[in-house]
Write a protein that holds these residues in place. Structure first.
Motif, PDB file in Angstrom:
ATOM      1  N   PHE B 251       0.831  -1.197   0.000  1.00 39.81           N
ATOM      2  CA  PHE B 251       0.000   0.000   0.000  1.00 39.81           C
ATOM      3  C   PHE B 251       0.870   1.255   0.000  1.00 39.81           C
ATOM      4  O   PHE B 251       0.583   2.232  -0.678  1.00 39.81           O
ATOM      5  N   ASN B 252       1.977   1.187   0.752  1.00 38.68           N
ATOM      6  CA  ASN B 252       2.906   2.319   0.770  1.00 38.68           C
ATOM      7  C   ASN B 252       3.557   2.517  -0.588  1.00 38.68           C
ATOM      8  O   ASN B 252       3.781   3.644  -1.022  1.00 38.68           O
ATOM      9  N   ILE B 253       3.876   1.411  -1.247  1.00 46.01           N
ATOM     10  CA  ILE B 253       4.465   1.509  -2.589  1.00 46.01           C
ATOM     11  C   ILE B 253       3.470   2.184  -3.540  1.00 46.01           C
ATOM     12  O   ILE B 253       3.820   3.061  -4.319  1.00 46.01           O
ATOM     13  N   ILE B 254       2.190   1.787  -3.439  1.00 41.88           N
ATOM     14  CA  ILE B 254       1.158   2.396  -4.297  1.00 41.88           C
ATOM     15  C   ILE B 254       1.088   3.904  -4.047  1.00 41.88           C
ATOM     16  O   ILE B 254       1.057   4.702  -4.979  1.00 41.88           O
ATOM     17  N   LEU B 255       1.090   4.274  -2.756  1.00 37.23           N
ATOM     18  CA  LEU B 255       0.994   5.702  -2.438  1.00 37.23           C
ATOM     19  C   LEU B 255       2.201   6.456  -2.986  1.00 37.23           C
ATOM     20  O   LEU B 255       2.062   7.546  -3.545  1.00 37.23           O
ATOM     21  N   PHE B 256       3.373   5.840  -2.876  1.00 35.27           N
ATOM     22  CA  PHE B 256       4.590   6.458  -3.404  1.00 35.27           C
ATOM     23  C   PHE B 256       4.454   6.678  -4.918  1.00 35.27           C
ATOM     24  O   PHE B 256       4.711   7.759  -5.439  1.00 35.27           O
ATOM     25  N   LEU B 257       4.020   5.620  -5.602  1.00 36.94           N
ATOM     26  CA  LEU B 257       3.863   5.704  -7.065  1.00 36.94           C
ATOM     27  C   LEU B 257       2.806   6.744  -7.443  1.00 36.94           C
ATOM     28  O   LEU B 257       2.980   7.523  -8.377  1.00 36.94           O
ATOM     29  N   ALA B 258       1.686   6.746  -6.676  1.00 38.60           N
ATOM     30  CA  ALA B 258       0.591   7.672  -6.968  1.00 38.60           C
ATOM     31  C   ALA B 258       1.043   9.119  -6.792  1.00 38.60           C
ATOM     32  O   ALA B 258       0.627  10.008  -7.529  1.00 38.60           O
ATOM     33  N   LEU B 259       1.931   9.343  -5.806  1.00 41.19           N
ATOM     34  CA  LEU B 259       2.380  10.701  -5.535  1.00 41.19           C
ATOM     35  C   LEU B 259       3.431  11.165  -6.532  1.00 41.19           C
ATOM     36  O   LEU B 259       3.396  12.295  -6.997  1.00 41.19           O
ATOM     37  N   TYR B 260       4.361  10.279  -6.847  1.00 44.40           N
ATOM     38  CA  TYR B 260       5.498  10.716  -7.661  1.00 44.40           C
ATOM     39  C   TYR B 260       5.375  10.369  -9.140  1.00 44.40           C
ATOM     40  O   TYR B 260       6.085  10.919  -9.964  1.00 44.40           O
ATOM     41  N   PHE B 261       4.528   9.445  -9.467  1.00 43.66           N
ATOM     42  CA  PHE B 261       4.337   9.089 -10.884  1.00 43.66           C
ATOM     43  C   PHE B 261       2.851   9.125 -11.242  1.00 43.66           C
ATOM     44  O   PHE B 261       2.234   8.090 -11.476  1.00 43.66           O
ATOM     45  N   PRO B 262       2.257  10.319 -11.223  1.00 45.09           N
ATOM     46  CA  PRO B 262       0.818  10.403 -11.459  1.00 45.09           C
ATOM     47  C   PRO B 262       0.433   9.899 -12.848  1.00 45.09           C
ATOM     48  O   PRO B 262       1.221  10.009 -13.786  1.00 45.09           O
ATOM     49  N   TRP B 263      -0.745   9.314 -12.934  1.00 49.01           N
ATOM     50  CA  TRP B 263      -1.244   8.797 -14.207  1.00 49.01           C
ATOM     51  C   TRP B 263      -1.644   9.954 -15.115  1.00 49.01           C
ATOM     52  O   TRP B 263      -2.246  10.905 -14.657  1.00 49.01           O
ATOM     53  N   GLN B 264      -1.304   9.840 -16.384  1.00 45.53           N
ATOM     54  CA  GLN B 264      -1.582  10.952 -17.303  1.00 45.53           C
ATOM     55  C   GLN B 264      -2.999  10.869 -17.869  1.00 45.53           C
ATOM     56  O   GLN B 264      -3.605   9.806 -17.892  1.00 45.53           O
ATOM     57  N   LEU B 265      -3.486  12.030 -18.295  1.00 41.49           N
ATOM     58  CA  LEU B 265      -4.728  12.075 -19.059  1.00 41.49           C
ATOM     59  C   LEU B 265      -4.386  12.814 -20.350  1.00 41.49           C
ATOM     60  O   LEU B 265      -4.087  14.004 -20.329  1.00 41.49           O
ATOM     61  N   GLY B 266      -4.374  12.088 -21.464  1.00 43.92           N
ATOM     62  CA  GLY B 266      -3.966  12.681 -22.742  1.00 43.92           C
ATOM     63  C   GLY B 266      -5.048  13.574 -23.317  1.00 43.92           C
ATOM     64  O   GLY B 266      -6.059  13.846 -22.659  1.00 43.92           O
ATOM     65  N   PRO B 267      -4.872  14.043 -24.568  1.00 44.68           N
ATOM     66  CA  PRO B 267      -5.928  14.826 -25.199  1.00 44.68           C
ATOM     67  C   PRO B 267      -7.182  13.983 -25.407  1.00 44.68           C
ATOM     68  O   PRO B 267      -7.092  12.759 -25.524  1.00 44.68           O
ATOM     69  N   LYS B 268      -8.327  14.649 -25.433  1.00 47.64           N
ATOM     70  CA  LYS B 268      -9.598  13.925 -25.572  1.00 47.64           C
ATOM     71  C   LYS B 268      -9.638  13.128 -26.883  1.00 47.64           C
ATOM     72  O   LYS B 268      -9.093  13.577 -27.907  1.00 47.64           O
ATOM     73  N   ALA B 269     -10.272  11.967 -26.834  1.00 48.63           N
ATOM     74  CA  ALA B 269     -10.361  11.117 -28.026  1.00 48.63           C
ATOM     75  C   ALA B 269     -11.055  11.853 -29.160  1.00 48.63           C
ATOM     76  O   ALA B 269     -12.068  12.525 -28.932  1.00 48.63           O
ATOM     77  N   ASP B 270     -10.491  11.740 -30.366  1.00 46.47           N
ATOM     78  CA  ASP B 270     -11.109  12.337 -31.543  1.00 46.47           C
ATOM     79  C   ASP B 270     -11.052  11.301 -32.666  1.00 46.47           C
ATOM     80  O   ASP B 270      -9.973  10.958 -33.132  1.00 46.47           O
ATOM     81  N   PRO B 271     -12.207  10.800 -33.075  1.00 44.26           N
ATOM     82  CA  PRO B 271     -12.216   9.736 -34.089  1.00 44.26           C
ATOM     83  C   PRO B 271     -11.588  10.172 -35.416  1.00 44.26           C
ATOM     84  O   PRO B 271     -11.287   9.328 -36.241  1.00 44.26           O
ATOM     85  N   LEU B 272     -11.377  11.477 -35.601  1.00 39.81           N
ATOM     86  CA  LEU B 272     -10.792  11.935 -36.864  1.00 39.81           C
ATOM     87  C   LEU B 272      -9.327  12.329 -36.740  1.00 39.81           C
ATOM     88  O   LEU B 272      -8.764  12.909 -37.653  1.00 39.81           O
ATOM     89  N   SER B 273      -8.724  12.039 -35.582  1.00 36.72           N
ATOM     90  CA  SER B 273      -7.299  12.366 -35.476  1.00 36.72           C
ATOM     91  C   SER B 273      -6.492  11.105 -35.690  1.00 36.72           C
ATOM     92  O   SER B 273      -6.968   9.997 -35.440  1.00 36.72           O
ATOM     93  N   SER B 274      -5.255  11.291 -36.170  1.00 38.86           N
ATOM     94  CA  SER B 274      -4.395  10.135 -36.412  1.00 38.86           C
ATOM     95  C   SER B 274      -3.959   9.535 -35.093  1.00 38.86           C
ATOM     96  O   SER B 274      -3.887  10.220 -34.076  1.00 38.86           O
ATOM     97  N   ALA B 275      -3.632   8.240 -35.132  1.00 39.47           N
ATOM     98  CA  ALA B 275      -3.109   7.588 -33.930  1.00 39.47           C
ATOM     99  C   ALA B 275      -1.809   8.281 -33.561  1.00 39.47           C
ATOM    100  O   ALA B 275      -0.976   8.526 -34.421  1.00 39.47           O
ATOM    101  N   PRO B 276      -1.627   8.658 -32.276  1.00 37.55           N
ATOM    102  CA  PRO B 276      -0.415   9.392 -31.907  1.00 37.55           C
ATOM    103  C   PRO B 276       0.845   8.537 -32.074  1.00 37.55           C
ATOM    104  O   PRO B 276       0.804   7.331 -31.815  1.00 37.55           O
ATOM    105  N   ALA B 277       1.935   9.157 -32.508  1.00 37.78           N
ATOM    106  CA  ALA B 277       3.194   8.418 -32.663  1.00 37.78           C
ATOM    107  C   ALA B 277       3.632   7.886 -31.297  1.00 37.78           C
ATOM    108  O   ALA B 277       3.402   8.531 -30.277  1.00 37.78           O
ATOM    109  N   GLY B 278       4.235   6.725 -31.285  1.00 36.72           N
ATOM    110  CA  GLY B 278       4.720   6.144 -30.031  1.00 36.72           C
ATOM    111  C   GLY B 278       3.619   5.496 -29.220  1.00 36.72           C
ATOM    112  O   GLY B 278       3.802   5.193 -28.037  1.00 36.72           O
ATOM    113  N   ILE B 279       2.464   5.278 -29.822  1.00 34.53           N
ATOM    114  CA  ILE B 279       1.344   4.644 -29.102  1.00 34.53           C
ATOM    115  C   ILE B 279       1.713   3.212 -28.705  1.00 34.53           C
ATOM    116  O   ILE B 279       2.281   2.463 -29.501  1.00 34.53           O
ATOM    117  N   LYS B 280       1.453   2.901 -27.450  1.00 35.47           N
ATOM    118  CA  LYS B 280       1.785   1.568 -26.936  1.00 35.47           C
ATOM    119  C   LYS B 280       0.679   1.099 -26.007  1.00 35.47           C
ATOM    120  O   LYS B 280       0.045   1.913 -25.346  1.00 35.47           O
TER     121      LYS B 280
END
Lengths: 143, 357
Positions: B251-280
């Motif tokens: 649980f402490n490891i999770i809190l550490f990760l949550a604090l120092y490596f926050p999850w990203q939220l990319g640009p909003k999905a757009d069905p007419l935009s190209s797949a972003p380079a480096g998509i994994k």
């Protein structure tokens, strides 16, 4: 006699059971398949004025439900292709450095005629016809 | 306090006869040997599942599924709601760790031979739980409705279409139409928050019941020791407290990760935009993604990805029914170990390749 009657009743019960199960499952499975939504039959789409399209640029727009990529190459020639990669349906992009169409998902590459030239795409991209009428770019279905 | 507890116990015992359960807990024991640490992996996975359920419920308070609300509500959670960023980060990190520990648990069970007779069904139910965990990961990934989520779902559901006979039907049922749209979001939301939790809870209950019924597996070298040399510790409280210690650590490891490596939220999905380079894809799908990427467009008369999907499907099925295919005898251990090492090496190498190529 009793045994036969029991067997017969068990048989009837099983058939009824299977029937009841079918009567429940059939509507459920049918419900899960989304209904087909009628599509407007699109024959051509206006892209915009030619002057708004500098050489070596691209734009993605909708042709009915299908995304289409319109590319103007370095020589100023226009190409319109389906923007949906034939591999796993990602949306492709125009790579100015390679003068080709590239899919970021699995590194598929197409030339500007839509032919699949490397990577996993199994088929070429569908081509669209490009016409210029009164300085306006119009794309339409081939043939 | 003790008096009150005794009274409650007596009250319950009078009505429900809890003595057998008390006896069971008192006599449950855990073998101690140099591989005992692997006994904790299942417990950690269970703990992380609990964290997922709790943080998931909290996220439900603000999340609104829909093409015009999913992205906005996740952004609202992480920017406006007090500690919303923390809840979302814990949910995302804990999900990843849960899958990691489920894999670790599975391979430790495999290499210790614990999956063999009489624990065949424990293995099968465990494998199904892991498959569900991957399903949780896949369905939850779409919910923020950012561009990565959109394309990951597009590719993933397109892969489903490669399944022979029912593939196309399945794809449409999953997507709620021909394309990935708001209808897909609604379905994935339902799958992620209702269908999968229900099935997972039932399967976990069955899995735990099997473990309780059969007790801890003893490895071959421990079983062959003379009785006086076999060391055990009581499950309650000794092992349970050690379990708790591991949970606290994780649980402490999770809190550490949550604090120092926050999850990203990319640009909003757009069905007419190209797949972003480096998509994994997420790391736990990477080895499959990388294998598919390296396959040629056509293999014989089939499309490359169809061959890939069929191979993975077949390999997964064989892996699931492995206890029924191998004899419980000791002689088969060597070959099994080689197979296990090959599977782990394949997963690790292709995962790394996915990040460097």
């Amino acid at each position: 006699m009793g045994q036969t009657r029991r067997k017969f009743l068990n048989f009837l019960l099983s058939i009824t059971g299977i029937g009841a199960l079918g009567a429940i499952l059939y509507p459920v499975f049918s419900y899960l398949v989304p209904p087909k939504i009628a599509e407007a039959n699109v024959n051509s789409v206006k892209v915009g004025k030619v002057m708004h399209f500098p050489p070596d640029s691209s734009k993605i727009l909708k042709f009915g439900r299908e995304p289409v990529i319109v590319v103007r190459d370095k020589q100023g020639e226009f190409h319109a292709l389906s923007a949906v990669c034939t591999h796993l349906q990602c949306i492709v992009q125009f790579r100015t450095d390679k003068e080709s169409i590239w899919c970021a998902c699995h590194n598929g590459l197409y030339d500007l005629k839509g032919r699949n030239i490397s990577g996993p795409p199994p088929k070429p991209l569908k081509e669209f016809k490009v016409n210029i009428v009164n300085d306006e770019l119009i794309i339409s279905k081939m043939g | 306090m003790k008096g009150l507890w005794n009274k409650i116990e007596k009250w319950l015992d009078e009505r429900y006869d809890i003595q057998p359960m008390k006896e069971y807990i008192k006599h449950k024991k855990v073998p101690m040997h140099r591989h005992s640490v692997w006994y904790y992996m299942g417990g950690i996975t269970l703990f992380l599942f609990t964290v997922q359920v709790l943080t998931g419920i909290l996220l439900l308070m603000y999340y609104k599924p829909g093409e015009n609300s999913s992205y906005e509500s996740v952004r609202f959670i992480i920017t406006q709601v007090k500690f919303g960023w923390l809840i979302r980060n814990v949910h995302s990190w804990s999900a990843n760790l849960m899958i990691f520990f489920a894999f670790l648990h599975m391979f430790s069970v495999f290499f210790s031979g614990a999956f063999k007779k009489p624990r065949e069904l424990t293995w099968v139910s465990g494998f199904l739980i892991l498959a569900l965990a991957l399903g949780f990961g896949f369905s939850g990934y779409l919910l923020p409705w950012d561009d990565l989520a959109f394309f990951a779902t597009k590719v993933g559901t397109e892969i489903v279409a490669s399944v022979p006979l029912i593939g196309h039907w399945l794809k449409e049922v999953l997507r709620g139409g021909e394309d990935v749209t708001g209808a897909t979001l609604s379905r994935f939301f339902g799958i992620h928050t209702a269908i999968l939790p229900l099935i997972a809870t039932i399967l976990i209950a069955i899995h735990l019941l099997f473990v309780q019924k059969q007790g801890m597996h003893e490895p071959e070298e421990f079983k062959n020791l003379p009785e006086e040399k076999k060391k055990y510790i009581p499950f309650f409280p000794n092992f349970a407290l050690k379990d708790l210690l591991f949970w606290l650590l994780i649980f402490n490891i999770i809190l550490f990760l949550a604090l120092y490596f926050p999850w990203q939220l990319g640009p909003k999905a757009d069905p007419l935009s190209s797949a972003p380079a480096g998509i994994k894809p997420e790391w736990y799908f990477m080895f499959m993604f990388q294998s598919l990427k390296l396959l040629p467009a056509h293999i014989l008369f089939l499309e490359g990805e169809v061959v890939g999907i069929l191979t993975f499907g077949l390999a997964g099925t064989i892996w699931m029914i492995l206890p029924f295919l191998v004899p419980a005898k000791r002689e088969s251990n060597k070959i099994l170990k080689i197979i296990g090492v090959f599977v782990v090496a394949f997963i690790v190498v292709f995962t790394i390749l996915g990040y460097i190529l």
